[in-house]
Design a protein around this motif. Structure first.
Motif, mmCIF file in Angstrom:
data_model
loop_
_atom_site.group_PDB
_atom_site.id
_atom_site.type_symbol
_atom_site.label_atom_id
_atom_site.label_comp_id
_atom_site.label_asym_id
_atom_site.label_seq_id
_atom_site.Cartn_x
_atom_site.Cartn_y
_atom_site.Cartn_z
ATOM 1 N N LYS A 145 0.804 -1.220 0.000
ATOM 2 C CA LYS A 145 0.000 0.000 0.000
ATOM 3 C C LYS A 145 0.837 1.269 0.000
ATOM 4 N N SER A 299 -2.261 8.915 -5.943
ATOM 5 C CA SER A 299 -2.559 7.516 -5.637
ATOM 6 C C SER A 299 -2.464 7.240 -4.145
ATOM 7 N N ASP A 300 -1.413 7.787 -3.510
ATOM 8 C CA ASP A 300 -1.236 7.588 -2.075
ATOM 9 C C ASP A 300 -2.386 8.192 -1.286
ATOM 10 N N GLY A 303 -5.528 6.162 -1.553
ATOM 11 C CA GLY A 303 -5.448 4.993 -0.695
ATOM 12 C C GLY A 303 -5.734 5.320 0.756
ATOM 13 N N ARG A 304 -5.293 6.484 1.223
ATOM 14 C CA ARG A 304 -5.510 6.872 2.609
ATOM 15 C C ARG A 304 -6.966 7.233 2.877
ATOM 16 N N ASP A 309 -9.338 -0.002 -3.395
ATOM 17 C CA ASP A 309 -8.201 -0.884 -3.179
ATOM 18 C C ASP A 309 -6.946 -0.315 -3.847
ATOM 19 N N ALA A 310 -5.789 -0.944 -3.559
ATOM 20 C CA ALA A 310 -4.517 -0.413 -4.049
ATOM 21 C C ALA A 310 -4.499 -0.318 -5.566
ATOM 22 N N THR A 313 -6.577 2.753 -6.782
ATOM 23 C CA THR A 313 -5.932 4.058 -6.588
ATOM 24 C C THR A 313 -4.917 4.361 -7.678
ATOM 25 N N CYS A 314 -4.467 3.348 -8.386
ATOM 26 C CA CYS A 314 -3.563 3.553 -9.526
ATOM 27 C C CYS A 314 -4.330 3.664 -10.837
#
Length: 434
Positions: A145, A299-300, A303-304, A309-310, A313-314
């Motif tokens: 993550k 993306s980070d 995710g937060r 899901d990971a 986020t991409c």
């Protein structure tokens, strides 16, 4: 280049000091290597008019020369990915750095199109492990993550170097000629190769606590039991793999249109001098650097926020980035004002590099960790096809139409199509058989 405050966001709170230092060292070395890597690529674009004049090349022949690197780079991707996954990124990248440095120096010594094509092919072979190996380094050192941000920081070198390259390389070329410019860039590669081999180590060889290694791979899922070409065939069974292959075509196509033809566009279509074209080119390319870092931050942050899901986020920044890049690229060639055109191109490269960073990060979160480099390689084959066609097709369109408009409109249309491919084909993770 890699801000300690930004990179700290990717650090789990319980990582040891030794692990934190080695992570920052690894990312710093990758950014440095990536910058030299792209300086070598950019030298031909910066020297485009001078090289074309000295060697007596047509626009179509120059397009072929600009694309030769991408063809060899693309064809070498899957073998390079297999080698990275089998022997590790330290050895694979070290050998690649030495080869590409020899090839870059050779480019400064050529006297014919055939010789230049050979040097550019060798450059593509040497550089082929760079970005897939770098992504594997991030997957080896960072938890699932937290991988998008360091991958984006590393990938930002692919935008930082093109932003720095036009003014720096242009000054070298104006002072010493394009041949010396090539040779200096090649010598820099040998320095980076030495630093990489001296300082980089994989986690298992770096003396970090076993608990940190366990934490890195806690959410990775099962590794796949087969490596080598069997791994390639296994990955090709998944629609997600094909979606990444086809979609990344558009990411690299639109980026390479700018990387290879932007200085020439400003000289030919906007009637700028060589020196002014180098300065103006740096603005959109600098925006591309900001976009490359921003992709990881976006993306980070997604995710937060939770709820995605990971992989999601991409994927989302890739899709939106491609759409925005397509709109801005098409609009840029229709405006009369130079400042407005530069602003639109800056937006286009910003968005394209958001998509690029998150596209690279996607493979590191959507596949088993010991298949990351091979999946990246498959994806980057698609990207390399786009990178090889962008300068070639653009040169042909310019040769026959006398205008850059068809080339930029085509790039925008390709970006839209590839956004749709990412949306429809990359929704499922690739998991090892149970």
């Amino acid at each position: 280049m890699s801000s300690p405050n930004i990179l700290t966001d990717a650090e789990p709170a319980n990582a040891s000091d030794r692990t934190r230092r080695m992570r920052k060292l690894a990312v710093t070395l990758l950014v440095l290597a990536g910058c030299v890597n792209y300086f070598d690529r950019a030298a031909l674009a910066v020297g485009n008019p001078e090289i074309r004049a000295e060697l007596g090349l047509t626009y179509s022949e120059m397009g072929l020369l600009l694309s030769a690197f991408a063809w060899s780079y693309g064809l070498a991707q899957i073998p390079a990915g297999v080698l990275v996954d089998r022997f590790g990124p330290r050895k694979a990248l070290g050998v690649g750095m030495v080869l590409w440095s020899f090839a870059q120096i050779a480019g400064g010594l050529v006297h014919s199109l055939h010789q230049f094509l050979t040097a550019r092919v060798a450059l593509g072979l040497g550089e082929s492990p760079m970005y897939i190996g770098g992504t594997r380094v991030c997957a080896d050192w960072f938890p699932l993550k937290r991988r998008a941000l360091p991958i984006a920081i590393f990938n930002s070198s692919s935008a930082l170097a093109p932003a720095l390259a036009p003014p720096i390389l242009t000054m070298l070329m104006l002072a010493h000629g394009w041949r010396v410019m090539f040779i200096i860039a090649g010598l820099a590669g040998f320095v980076v190769a030495a630093l990489w081999m001296i300082y980089y180590r994989a986690p298992k060889d770096a003396g970090i606590p076993a608990a940190d290694i366990d934490e890195i791979h806690r959410d990775d899922g099962a590794a796949i039991p087969h490596v080598g070409w069997t791994q390639v065939l296994w990955l090709l069974r998944f629609p997600t793999t094909w979606g990444m292959f086809l979609g990344f075509f558009g990411v690299v196509y639109i980026s390479w249109l700018y990387a290879t033809w932007l200085p020439g566009y400003l000289e030919i279509a906007r009637h700028q001098s060589i020196a002014n074209a180098g300065i103006w080119s740096a603005i959109p390319l600098a925006a591309g650097f900001v976009g490359a870092v921003a992709g990881g931050v976006i993306s980070d942050r997604l995710g937060r926020l939770g709820g995605i899901d990971a992989a999601g986020t991409c994927r989302l920044p890739v899709i939106v980035g491609l759409i925005v890049a397509g709109i801005a690229t098409i609009a840029a060639v229709y405006v009369a004002d130079l400042w407005t055109a530069i602003a639109l191109m800056s937006l286009g490269l910003f968005a394209a590099n958001v998509a690029s960073s998150c596209g690279w990060a996607l493979a590191a979160v959507i596949a088993p960790v010991n298949a990351v480099a091979t999946l990246e390689a498959i994806q980057n084959v698609g990207g390399s096809v786009g990178g090889s066609l962008a300068p070639l097709v653009s040169g042909i369109l310019l040769q026959h139409s006398g205008s850059f408009v068809p080339a930029f409109v085509l790039a925008g249309a390709i970006a839209f199509a590839c956004a749709a491919i990412y949306w429809s084909m990359t929704q499922r993770r690739i998991t090892a058989p149970t």
